[in-house]
Motif scaffolding. Structure first.
Motif, PDB file in Angstrom:
ATOM      1  N   VAL A 295       0.849  -1.186   0.000  1.00 21.02           N
ATOM      2  CA  VAL A 295       0.000   0.000   0.000  1.00 21.02           C
ATOM      3  C   VAL A 295       0.883   1.234   0.000  1.00 21.02           C
ATOM      4  O   VAL A 295       1.852   1.305   0.755  1.00 21.02           O
ATOM      5  CB  VAL A 295      -0.911   0.025   1.245  1.00 21.02           C
ATOM      6  CG1 VAL A 295      -1.770   1.267   1.250  1.00 21.02           C
ATOM      7  CG2 VAL A 295      -1.793  -1.211   1.272  1.00 21.02           C
ATOM      8  N   SER A 296       0.548   2.205  -0.835  1.00 22.11           N
ATOM      9  CA  SER A 296       1.284   3.457  -0.744  1.00 22.11           C
ATOM     10  C   SER A 296       0.388   4.635  -1.090  1.00 22.11           C
ATOM     11  O   SER A 296      -0.567   4.503  -1.852  1.00 22.11           O
ATOM     12  CB  SER A 296       2.519   3.424  -1.654  1.00 22.11           C
ATOM     13  OG  SER A 296       2.126   3.605  -2.977  1.00 22.11           O
ATOM     14  N   ASN A 297       0.715   5.754  -0.490  1.00 23.84           N
ATOM     15  CA  ASN A 297       0.025   7.020  -0.697  1.00 23.84           C
ATOM     16  C   ASN A 297      -1.492   6.875  -0.704  1.00 23.84           C
ATOM     17  O   ASN A 297      -2.169   7.307  -1.630  1.00 23.84           O
ATOM     18  CB  ASN A 297       0.493   7.656  -2.011  1.00 23.84           C
ATOM     19  CG  ASN A 297       0.290   9.145  -1.994  1.00 23.84           C
ATOM     20  OD1 ASN A 297       0.596   9.797  -0.992  1.00 23.84           O
ATOM     21  ND2 ASN A 297      -0.270   9.692  -3.046  1.00 23.84           N
ATOM     22  N   SER A 298      -2.024   6.276   0.334  1.00 28.96           N
ATOM     23  CA  SER A 298      -3.462   6.027   0.360  1.00 28.96           C
ATOM     24  C   SER A 298      -4.056   6.361   1.709  1.00 28.96           C
ATOM     25  O   SER A 298      -3.388   6.271   2.730  1.00 28.96           O
ATOM     26  CB  SER A 298      -3.735   4.557   0.028  1.00 28.96           C
ATOM     27  OG  SER A 298      -3.336   4.275  -1.292  1.00 28.96           O
ATOM     28  N   LEU A 299      -5.323   6.768   1.669  1.00 27.32           N
ATOM     29  CA  LEU A 299      -6.084   7.013   2.895  1.00 27.32           C
ATOM     30  C   LEU A 299      -7.008   5.824   3.083  1.00 27.32           C
ATOM     31  O   LEU A 299      -7.753   5.468   2.172  1.00 27.32           O
ATOM     32  CB  LEU A 299      -6.939   8.264   2.735  1.00 27.32           C
ATOM     33  CG  LEU A 299      -6.397   9.600   3.190  1.00 27.32           C
ATOM     34  CD1 LEU A 299      -7.402  10.682   2.856  1.00 27.32           C
ATOM     35  CD2 LEU A 299      -6.080   9.629   4.680  1.00 27.32           C
ATOM     36  N   ILE A 300      -6.971   5.244   4.268  1.00 29.35           N
ATOM     37  CA  ILE A 300      -7.702   4.002   4.468  1.00 29.35           C
ATOM     38  C   ILE A 300      -8.466   4.039   5.785  1.00 29.35           C
ATOM     39  O   ILE A 300      -7.928   4.402   6.830  1.00 29.35           O
ATOM     40  CB  ILE A 300      -6.723   2.815   4.404  1.00 29.35           C
ATOM     41  CG1 ILE A 300      -6.136   2.783   2.983  1.00 29.35           C
ATOM     42  CG2 ILE A 300      -7.411   1.504   4.750  1.00 29.35           C
ATOM     43  CD1 ILE A 300      -5.116   1.770   2.719  1.00 29.35           C
TER      44      ILE A 300
ATOM     45  N   ILE B 288      -1.178   6.094   4.583  1.00 23.41           N
ATOM     46  CA  ILE B 288       0.063   5.373   4.310  1.00 23.41           C
ATOM     47  C   ILE B 288       0.815   6.177   3.265  1.00 23.41           C
ATOM     48  O   ILE B 288       0.325   6.376   2.161  1.00 23.41           O
ATOM     49  CB  ILE B 288      -0.235   3.957   3.746  1.00 23.41           C
ATOM     50  CG1 ILE B 288      -1.306   3.260   4.574  1.00 23.41           C
ATOM     51  CG2 ILE B 288       1.046   3.147   3.607  1.00 23.41           C
ATOM     52  CD1 ILE B 288      -0.862   2.476   5.736  1.00 23.41           C
ATOM     53  N   GLU B 289       2.001   6.643   3.606  1.00 25.13           N
ATOM     54  CA  GLU B 289       2.763   7.503   2.703  1.00 25.13           C
ATOM     55  C   GLU B 289       3.385   6.702   1.556  1.00 25.13           C
ATOM     56  O   GLU B 289       3.348   5.476   1.550  1.00 25.13           O
ATOM     57  CB  GLU B 289       3.881   8.213   3.485  1.00 25.13           C
ATOM     58  CG  GLU B 289       3.383   9.098   4.602  1.00 25.13           C
ATOM     59  CD  GLU B 289       3.197  10.547   4.186  1.00 25.13           C
ATOM     60  OE1 GLU B 289       3.410  10.853   3.000  1.00 25.13           O
ATOM     61  OE2 GLU B 289       2.843  11.363   5.052  1.00 25.13           O
ATOM     62  N   LYS B 290       3.974   7.439   0.628  1.00 27.82           N
ATOM     63  CA  LYS B 290       4.480   6.829  -0.605  1.00 27.82           C
ATOM     64  C   LYS B 290       5.454   5.686  -0.380  1.00 27.82           C
ATOM     65  O   LYS B 290       5.331   4.634  -0.971  1.00 27.82           O
ATOM     66  CB  LYS B 290       5.164   7.906  -1.461  1.00 27.82           C
ATOM     67  CG  LYS B 290       4.300   8.354  -2.611  1.00 27.82           C
ATOM     68  CD  LYS B 290       5.060   9.122  -3.653  1.00 27.82           C
ATOM     69  CE  LYS B 290       4.080   9.813  -4.582  1.00 27.82           C
ATOM     70  NZ  LYS B 290       3.470  11.019  -3.983  1.00 27.82           N
ATOM     71  N   ASP B 291       6.446   5.914   0.476  1.00 29.57           N
ATOM     72  CA  ASP B 291       7.500   4.916   0.582  1.00 29.57           C
ATOM     73  C   ASP B 291       7.314   3.977   1.767  1.00 29.57           C
ATOM     74  O   ASP B 291       8.211   3.228   2.120  1.00 29.57           O
ATOM     75  CB  ASP B 291       8.863   5.619   0.676  1.00 29.57           C
ATOM     76  CG  ASP B 291       9.075   6.524  -0.523  1.00 29.57           C
ATOM     77  OD1 ASP B 291       8.754   6.078  -1.636  1.00 29.57           O
ATOM     78  OD2 ASP B 291       9.519   7.669  -0.334  1.00 29.57           O
ATOM     79  N   ALA B 292       6.136   4.033   2.369  1.00 30.97           N
ATOM     80  CA  ALA B 292       5.908   3.197   3.545  1.00 30.97           C
ATOM     81  C   ALA B 292       5.719   1.739   3.137  1.00 30.97           C
ATOM     82  O   ALA B 292       5.321   1.437   2.022  1.00 30.97           O
ATOM     83  CB  ALA B 292       4.677   3.690   4.275  1.00 30.97           C
ATOM     84  N   ILE B 293       6.029   0.841   4.078  1.00 24.37           N
ATOM     85  CA  ILE B 293       5.756  -0.579   3.863  1.00 24.37           C
ATOM     86  C   ILE B 293       4.965  -1.077   5.063  1.00 24.37           C
ATOM     87  O   ILE B 293       5.372  -0.882   6.212  1.00 24.37           O
ATOM     88  CB  ILE B 293       7.074  -1.382   3.737  1.00 24.37           C
ATOM     89  CG1 ILE B 293       7.832  -0.927   2.492  1.00 24.37           C
ATOM     90  CG2 ILE B 293       6.790  -2.883   3.683  1.00 24.37           C
ATOM     91  CD1 ILE B 293       9.209  -1.534   2.357  1.00 24.37           C
ATOM     92  N   VAL B 294       3.797  -1.652   4.804  1.00 24.86           N
ATOM     93  CA  VAL B 294       2.996  -2.222   5.890  1.00 24.86           C
ATOM     94  C   VAL B 294       2.775  -3.686   5.546  1.00 24.86           C
ATOM     95  O   VAL B 294       2.217  -4.008   4.505  1.00 24.86           O
ATOM     96  CB  VAL B 294       1.642  -1.508   6.022  1.00 24.86           C
ATOM     97  CG1 VAL B 294       0.870  -2.068   7.207  1.00 24.86           C
ATOM     98  CG2 VAL B 294       1.836  -0.017   6.182  1.00 24.86           C
TER      99      VAL B 294
END
Lengths: 377, 398
Positions: A295-300, B288-294
């Protein structure tokens, strides 16, 4: 605070027919867990306004479901609180049942409720504007000027104005309104556009409504404000924080996406100290990211289960994204299911939509692809 | 105008939970946060409302402020009722003086008046330190079918662990003939879950007799249950199968949080037929930001994630900075993990700041114990937090 609130839930429905087919402008979902009315309601509640009437016209089941008793906004009150005012249809023969079309006609239809308002001031608000505004400061401004009406405006360039619908205000150096107009032939340069929030003295409001009933007026801006520019003390109040006006489906999409692009916009709406945005609580579990999800650059929102890839998207509560599925630049409303290996780009799915295995759907940011409520693809 | 209630639940929530150390320094154990957006007490309260039990007395004693505020009028669990609903019951001063709750049985004894107001036929006794989903109504039906004086919920445990529990030895028909507290050589693997249903009149008789006995420690497990067995009352074991976890220790609290992760988790919170209710905050969705990893984690509203999160549980409004890494950890509400900080195999309590570049804990397979950081602290590199340390304000100032 010595003010009551009136919110118009239906006034701009026709601008965004996709999303208002089964709901009001007020109950259009926005930013993962909110409905547009949450901004108008929270602005009032954060200014200690606790007597609020919501005028409904049609399609208001979703609105009533959202508001419930009003407890999520602390508006389930013994005194005051929130009231929904649906159209008043009389059963007597030989009386006409005219449903209102405009703001002024809507006000005329609830004149009985206006008479019962005990507060000295009334804040009027539409639901098409998204902003987190300090209404307490606005009321103080109104009282300090001893104004009859204060209009909230936003300074915009003439190129940003929506020519068909925006109402523009001219004012003098003392913020007194000198002209009000809507035009396709705009002057160049910065202009003040109406943000659909007004403060009005309760007595003035009642006078205006009685006047409208007597003369058959229908426009608040042109029959009431424009005609009284010389007689009444009317001022503009410039909102300098973030605000967005929803004028079309494409514009709804762009406004939503701007939340992802700019942290200033997110913070300007949601992170202002002492001015939270309230909404109806749904008891969803926290969102679960399983191994291999990305997941990236997303509002959840809460309640989602994410097994696939989500990029630059907005996911409402209870959305499921299956294995190998890819969701890009999309807005998925509550309980949408994206099955394994599906691919979405620039798609807006309404509630309970189901995208089955391997389906590939794409719109474009200038024409997002809309999937209606409960549709299975 | 008073309506009779068939069953009243009494939830024992006064325990200190001293084995949770700094996590229960200012909070009663039932109010300890769990699973991203819950507190431990949400589980018995949600079980009650989902089982149709709408009258619940919550017995509080130790550090009740957070717990009282959390329960409030009971609205999140639909327990705000005109009649019945949830009531917080602290110890009180009576005609004969004031007394703390001396034991679990004494706590119920002191609230006989509360129970009597609803004239119930049955009383359900619960504790506020377990994570599970259970239909108490099914247990009540079982109790009624067997015309029992007392029914005790039991769980099958591995024989090797049976000596850690109170064990019920039963006849083939489910009736209990013996109760052994932590037996060295267990004869059965049916462990008591601390959930009892009593027929009210019999319960009151035994509570009154127990109170009159100065030798008694006024405890259900130690006194009431043995006394009833000795007198030959009809007592039955009710078999429960499913997830049940005592979260009374740091290790078990951590494990229970981890049991929520994965595609087929040991404990499923996404069960719409048995929702767990909780008091929600008006926080925006998480970002969740651009370079984040979850990866393999659960995340709640209000969080902002810029770094890497693996095998972890994040509560609401947690912020994780750029290049920060959180692995195998439980991060409570409002915690800030600054840029470049690392947290491994730890529990960080609410509103604590882990400053940039700080390293907390060690990889799970190398650490001897879970590192626990208390609430409202600012931890920097210079604090030299050791692996497995329990840190609170007073230990930090040393």
């Amino acid at each position: 605070m010595n003010a009551a609130g009136i919110i118009f839930s239906n006034l701009h429905d026709n601008k965004i027919t996709e999303l208002t087919r089964q709901r009001t402008m007020a109950s259009i979902p926005f930013a993962c867990r909110y409905r547009l009315i949450d901004f108008a309601l929270s602005n009032m509640v954060n200014a200690e306004i606790t007597n609020i009437n919501v005028i409904a016209h049609y399609n208001y089941h979703s609105l009533m479901d959202h508001i419930g008793t009003g407890k999520d906004w602390d508006l389930a009150r013994r005194t005051g609180g929130i009231k929904i005012l649906p159209p008043y249809i009389t059963a007597y023969a030989n009386t006409s049942n005219n449903l209102y079309n405009t703001r002024l006609e809507a006000l005329c239809s609830v004149i009985h409720s206006i008479r019962h308002i005990k507060e000295d001031y009334v804040v009027l608000s539409d639901c098409d504007v998204i902003c987190n505004i300090d209404v307490k400061k606005l009321l103080e401004y109104h009282v300090d000027y001893g104004a009859d009406i204060t209009m909230v405006v936003k300074r915009v360039m003439h190129t940003e104005v929506c020519p068909d619908t925006d109402v523009l205000i001219e004012s003098d150096e003392d913020n007194r309104i000198t002209d009000i107009y809507s035009s396709n032939n705009l002057p160049k340069g910065p202009l003040d556009a109406c943000l659909h929030i007004w403060v009005i003295k309760k007595d003035v409001l009642l006078m205006a409504v009685n006047d409208a009933l007597a003369h058959g007026y229908s426009s608040f801006n042109f029959d009431i404000i424009a005609k009284n520019l010389k007689n009444w003390n009317m001022r503009v109040y410039r909102h300098t924080g973030y605000s967005a006006k929803i004028t079309s489906f494409t514009n709804y999409f762009a406004t939503s996406m701007s939340l992802l692009a700019d942290p200033e916009i997110r913070n300007g709406l949601f992170s202002i100290r002492n001015r939270p945005v309230f909404t109806k609580v749904r008891n969803s579990a926290p969102t679960k990211y399983v191994q291999g999800s990305s997941v990236s650059n997303s509002l959840i929102a809460d309640g989602c289960i994410i097994e696939g890839t989500v990029d630059n998207s907005i996911l409402f509560r209870g959305v499921k994204v299956g294995h190998g599925a890819v969701v890009k630049n999309s807005i998925l409303f509550q309980d949408t299911i994206v099955s394994d290996n599906a691919f979405l780009n620039c798609v807006v799915t309404d509630k309970n939509a189901v995208i089955r295995d391997g389906r590939i759907l794409s719109g474009h940011e200038t024409l997002p692809f809309y999937i209606d409520k409960g549709r299975m693809i | 105008m008073f309506k009779k209630k068939e069953c009243v639940a009494m939830l024992l929530a006064g325990g200190q939970g001293s084995r949770l150390y700094t996590l229960t320094e200012k909070t009663a154990k039932p109010a300890v946060p769990f699973g991203g957006k819950y507190r431990i007490i949400d589980f018995p309260l949600s079980n009650c409302i989902n089982s149709g039990i709408e009258t619940v007395g919550v017995l509080t004693q130790y550090q009740p402020l957070v717990l009282n505020e959390y329960i409030g009028n009971g609205e999140p669990w639909d327990l705000d009722r005109v009649y019945g609903g949830v009531r917080v019951l602290p110890p009180y001063q009576g005609h004969d003086g004031a007394a703390w709750y001396k034991g679990t049985a004494n706590a119920i004894y002191q609230n006989i008046n509360f129970i009597s107001r609803y004239d119930p036929d049955y009383v359900l006794i619960l504790s506020g330190d377990h994570i599970y989903k259970m239909d108490y109504n099914a247990m009540l039906q079982y109790h009624k079918e067997h015309n029992a004086a007392c029914t005790i919920a039991v769980l099958e445990v591995p024989l090797s662990e049976a000596s850690r529990f109170g064990i019920m030895n039963t006849n083939p028909d489910g009736s209990i003939y013996e109760f052994e507290e932590k037996p060295k050589n267990p004869k059965s693997t049916k462990a008591s879950m601390g959930i009892y249903i009593f027929s009210k009149k019999i319960l009151f008789d035994y509570l009154i007799a127990d109170e009159a006995n100065p030798e008694s420690s006024n405890d259900f497990g130690k006194n009431i249950i043995p006394a009833m067995l000795k007198a030959g009352e009809k007592m039955f074991a009710y078999d429960f199968s499913g997830y049940w976890k005592d979260v009374g220790t740091i290790q078990s609290l951590w494990e229970a949080n981890m049991d929520l992760l994965g595609e087929a988790p040991a404990f499923n919170l996404h069960d719409r037929d048995w929702r767990i209710f909780s008091r929600n905050n008006p926080t925006p969705p998480h970002f969740i930001e651009k370079d984040a990893i979850v990866d393999n984690s659960i995340v709640t509203e209000g969080c902002t994630i810029n770094g890497v999160v693996k095998n972890s549980v994040l509560f609401n409004s947690v912020s994780i900075g750029k290049n920060a890494t959180v692995t195998d950890s439980v991060i409570m509400p409002g915690v800030v993990i600054e840029d470049g900080a690392t947290v491994e195999y730890s529990i960080i309590d609410n509103d604590t700041v882990i400053s940039s570049g700080t390293h907390i804990g060690a990889p799970k397979d190398k650490a001897k114990a879970i590192t626990v950081i208390g609430s409202n602290l600012i931890i920097t590199k210079d604090d030299n937090i050791g692996v497995g340390d329990m840190v609170n304000a007073s230990s930090l100032s040393k």
